[in-house]
Design a protein around this motif. Structure first.
Motif, PDB file in Angstrom:
ATOM      1  N   MET A   1       0.831  -1.178   0.000  1.00 50.92           N
ATOM      2  CA  MET A   1       0.000   0.000   0.000  1.00 50.92           C
ATOM      3  C   MET A   1       0.877   1.244   0.000  1.00 50.92           C
ATOM      4  SD  MET A   1      -3.094  -0.788   2.645  1.00 50.92           S
ATOM      5  CE  MET A   1      -2.070  -1.389   3.974  1.00 50.92           C
ATOM      6  N   LYS A   2       0.300   2.336  -0.487  1.00 50.36           N
ATOM      7  CA  LYS A   2       0.956   3.633  -0.388  1.00 50.36           C
ATOM      8  C   LYS A   2      -0.087   4.661   0.007  1.00 50.36           C
ATOM      9  CE  LYS A   2       0.531   5.225  -5.136  1.00 50.36           C
ATOM     10  NZ  LYS A   2       1.204   5.818  -6.251  1.00 50.36           N
ATOM     11  N   ILE A   3       0.358   5.773   0.491  1.00 50.70           N
ATOM     12  CA  ILE A   3      -0.564   6.829   0.910  1.00 50.70           C
ATOM     13  C   ILE A   3      -1.065   7.537  -0.343  1.00 50.70           C
ATOM     14  CG2 ILE A   3      -0.814   8.969   2.209  1.00 50.70           C
ATOM     15  CD1 ILE A   3       1.474   7.891   4.018  1.00 50.70           C
ATOM     16  N   ALA A   4      -2.371   7.565  -0.522  1.00 55.33           N
ATOM     17  CA  ALA A   4      -2.965   8.188  -1.697  1.00 55.33           C
ATOM     18  C   ALA A   4      -3.421   9.617  -1.410  1.00 55.33           C
ATOM     19  CB  ALA A   4      -4.154   7.361  -2.192  1.00 55.33           C
ATOM     20  N   MET A   5      -4.066   9.815  -0.243  1.00 54.66           N
ATOM     21  CA  MET A   5      -4.601  11.131   0.081  1.00 54.66           C
ATOM     22  C   MET A   5      -4.579  11.316   1.593  1.00 54.66           C
ATOM     23  SD  MET A   5      -8.416  12.746  -0.641  1.00 54.66           S
ATOM     24  CE  MET A   5      -8.358  12.360  -2.361  1.00 54.66           C
ATOM     25  N   VAL A   6      -4.310  12.545   2.018  1.00 54.41           N
ATOM     26  CA  VAL A   6      -4.419  12.911   3.422  1.00 54.41           C
ATOM     27  C   VAL A   6      -5.308  14.145   3.517  1.00 54.41           C
ATOM     28  CG1 VAL A   6      -2.200  11.934   4.114  1.00 54.41           C
ATOM     29  CG2 VAL A   6      -2.310  14.289   3.366  1.00 54.41           C
ATOM     30  N   SER A   7      -5.938  14.307   4.661  1.00 51.35           N
ATOM     31  CA  SER A   7      -6.830  15.444   4.880  1.00 51.35           C
ATOM     32  C   SER A   7      -6.190  16.455   5.813  1.00 51.35           C
ATOM     33  CB  SER A   7      -8.145  14.989   5.502  1.00 51.35           C
ATOM     34  OG  SER A   7      -8.860  14.153   4.648  1.00 51.35           O
ATOM     35  N   VAL A   8      -6.439  17.710   5.531  1.00 51.82           N
ATOM     36  CA  VAL A   8      -6.106  18.797   6.436  1.00 51.82           C
ATOM     37  C   VAL A   8      -7.401  19.568   6.650  1.00 51.82           C
ATOM     38  CG1 VAL A   8      -4.857  20.977   6.690  1.00 51.82           C
ATOM     39  CG2 VAL A   8      -3.692  18.995   5.746  1.00 51.82           C
ATOM     40  N   PHE A   9      -7.815  19.680   7.906  1.00 53.04           N
ATOM     41  CA  PHE A   9      -9.037  20.419   8.201  1.00 53.04           C
ATOM     42  C   PHE A   9      -8.788  21.910   8.029  1.00 53.04           C
ATOM     43  CE2 PHE A   9      -9.851  16.510  10.668  1.00 53.04           C
ATOM     44  CZ  PHE A   9     -11.070  16.158  10.099  1.00 53.04           C
ATOM     45  N   VAL A  10      -9.645  22.558   7.275  1.00 53.32           N
ATOM     46  CA  VAL A  10      -9.547  23.992   7.024  1.00 53.32           C
ATOM     47  C   VAL A  10     -10.898  24.638   7.316  1.00 53.32           C
ATOM     48  CG1 VAL A  10      -7.699  23.760   5.309  1.00 53.32           C
ATOM     49  CG2 VAL A  10     -10.075  23.743   4.552  1.00 53.32           C
ATOM     50  N   GLU A  11     -10.860  25.903   7.685  1.00 51.89           N
ATOM     51  CA  GLU A  11     -12.101  26.610   7.967  1.00 51.89           C
ATOM     52  C   GLU A  11     -12.901  26.842   6.699  1.00 51.89           C
ATOM     53  OE1 GLU A  11     -10.304  29.972   9.779  1.00 51.89           O
ATOM     54  OE2 GLU A  11      -9.794  28.856  11.585  1.00 51.89           O
ATOM     55  N   ASP A  12     -12.229  27.185   5.627  1.00 50.65           N
ATOM     56  CA  ASP A  12     -12.884  27.557   4.380  1.00 50.65           C
ATOM     57  C   ASP A  12     -12.109  26.947   3.217  1.00 50.65           C
ATOM     58  OD1 ASP A  12     -13.802  28.804   2.072  1.00 50.65           O
ATOM     59  OD2 ASP A  12     -13.726  30.824   2.909  1.00 50.65           O
ATOM     60  N   PRO A  13     -12.634  25.891   2.584  1.00 44.62           N
ATOM     61  CA  PRO A  13     -11.884  25.235   1.515  1.00 44.62           C
ATOM     62  C   PRO A  13     -11.645  26.128   0.294  1.00 44.62           C
ATOM     63  CG  PRO A  13     -14.056  24.250   1.729  1.00 44.62           C
ATOM     64  CD  PRO A  13     -13.892  25.206   2.864  1.00 44.62           C
ATOM     65  N   VAL A  14     -12.500  27.107   0.061  1.00 43.88           N
ATOM     66  CA  VAL A  14     -12.299  28.025  -1.074  1.00 43.88           C
ATOM     67  C   VAL A  14     -11.092  28.913  -0.792  1.00 43.88           C
ATOM     68  CG1 VAL A  14     -13.316  29.905  -2.415  1.00 43.88           C
ATOM     69  CG2 VAL A  14     -14.722  27.933  -1.758  1.00 43.88           C
ATOM     70  N   LYS A  15     -11.056  29.491   0.406  1.00 47.47           N
ATOM     71  CA  LYS A  15      -9.910  30.316   0.807  1.00 47.47           C
ATOM     72  C   LYS A  15      -8.636  29.465   0.855  1.00 47.47           C
ATOM     73  CE  LYS A  15      -8.147  32.814   4.807  1.00 47.47           C
ATOM     74  NZ  LYS A  15      -8.351  33.053   6.236  1.00 47.47           N
TER      75      LYS A  15
ATOM     76  N   LEU B   1      -3.818  16.063  -1.305  1.00 53.12           N
ATOM     77  CA  LEU B   1      -4.175  16.704  -0.052  1.00 53.12           C
ATOM     78  C   LEU B   1      -5.618  17.190  -0.157  1.00 53.12           C
ATOM     79  CD1 LEU B   1      -3.025  17.719   2.674  1.00 53.12           C
ATOM     80  CD2 LEU B   1      -2.324  19.789   1.475  1.00 53.12           C
ATOM     81  N   LEU B   2      -6.486  16.619   0.660  1.00 54.76           N
ATOM     82  CA  LEU B   2      -7.882  17.032   0.714  1.00 54.76           C
ATOM     83  C   LEU B   2      -8.001  18.150   1.726  1.00 54.76           C
ATOM     84  CD1 LEU B   2     -10.945  16.724   0.164  1.00 54.76           C
ATOM     85  CD2 LEU B   2     -10.953  14.924   1.917  1.00 54.76           C
ATOM     86  N   LEU B   3      -8.465  19.305   1.283  1.00 60.31           N
ATOM     87  CA  LEU B   3      -8.682  20.446   2.168  1.00 60.31           C
ATOM     88  C   LEU B   3     -10.089  20.293   2.742  1.00 60.31           C
ATOM     89  CD1 LEU B   3      -7.017  23.117  -0.116  1.00 60.31           C
ATOM     90  CD2 LEU B   3      -5.999  21.874   1.810  1.00 60.31           C
TER      91      LEU B   3
END
Length: 130
Positions: free
Chosen positions: A1-15, A51-53
């Motif tokens: 396996m390899k890392i495909a996507m990680v999430s970073v929590f953001v207040e505003d994904p557009v910004k 990277l999923l915002l």
């Protein structure tokens, strides 16, 4: 396996999308502002990790908001990015208005710095010893 996507929590994904692409230099993978969806990746890695915002607003998950807030209050980075020349990268980012909590410093394993992503997160920038 390899890392495909990680999430970073953001207040505003557009910004955050604008900041991560225009300031940090990431490239768009998927962007749907009306659905609060923003995915970016490094231009240095063609098929690398994305990277999923991940939005905490509106109607975000309360535990994610609390987690994000506490990490920021404690000064803990949520993710680490690497640089081939951390001093040059930090200087370029500062010219673009990036605020550093910790300027590049030497460590036992290389160099590290910490900057604010303008969306309620600290990000570690590091360069390993070669």
């Amino acid at each position: 396996m390899k890392i495909a996507m990680v999430s970073v929590f953001v207040e505003d994904p557009v910004k955050a999308f604008k900041y991560y692409t225009e300031v940090l230099g990431f490239v768009e993978v998927m962007y749907s502002p009306e659905n609060y969806l923003a995915i970016v990746k490094s231009p240095m890695e063609g098929n690398g990790t994305t990277l999923l915002l991940e939005p905490t607003e509106p109607d975000g998950i309360e535990i994610a908001k609390q987690y994000k807030k506490k990490l920021y209050e404690m000064g803990i980075p949520v993710i680490s990015f690497s640089a081939t020349d951390i001093y040059e990268t930090a200087a370029e980012l500062k010219k673009k208005g990036v605020r550093f909590k910790k300027d590049p410093v030497k460590t036992d394993y290389g160099c590290e710095a910490i900057f604010d992503d303008s969306n309620g997160n600290y990000i570690q920038l590091f360069q390993l010893n070669e």
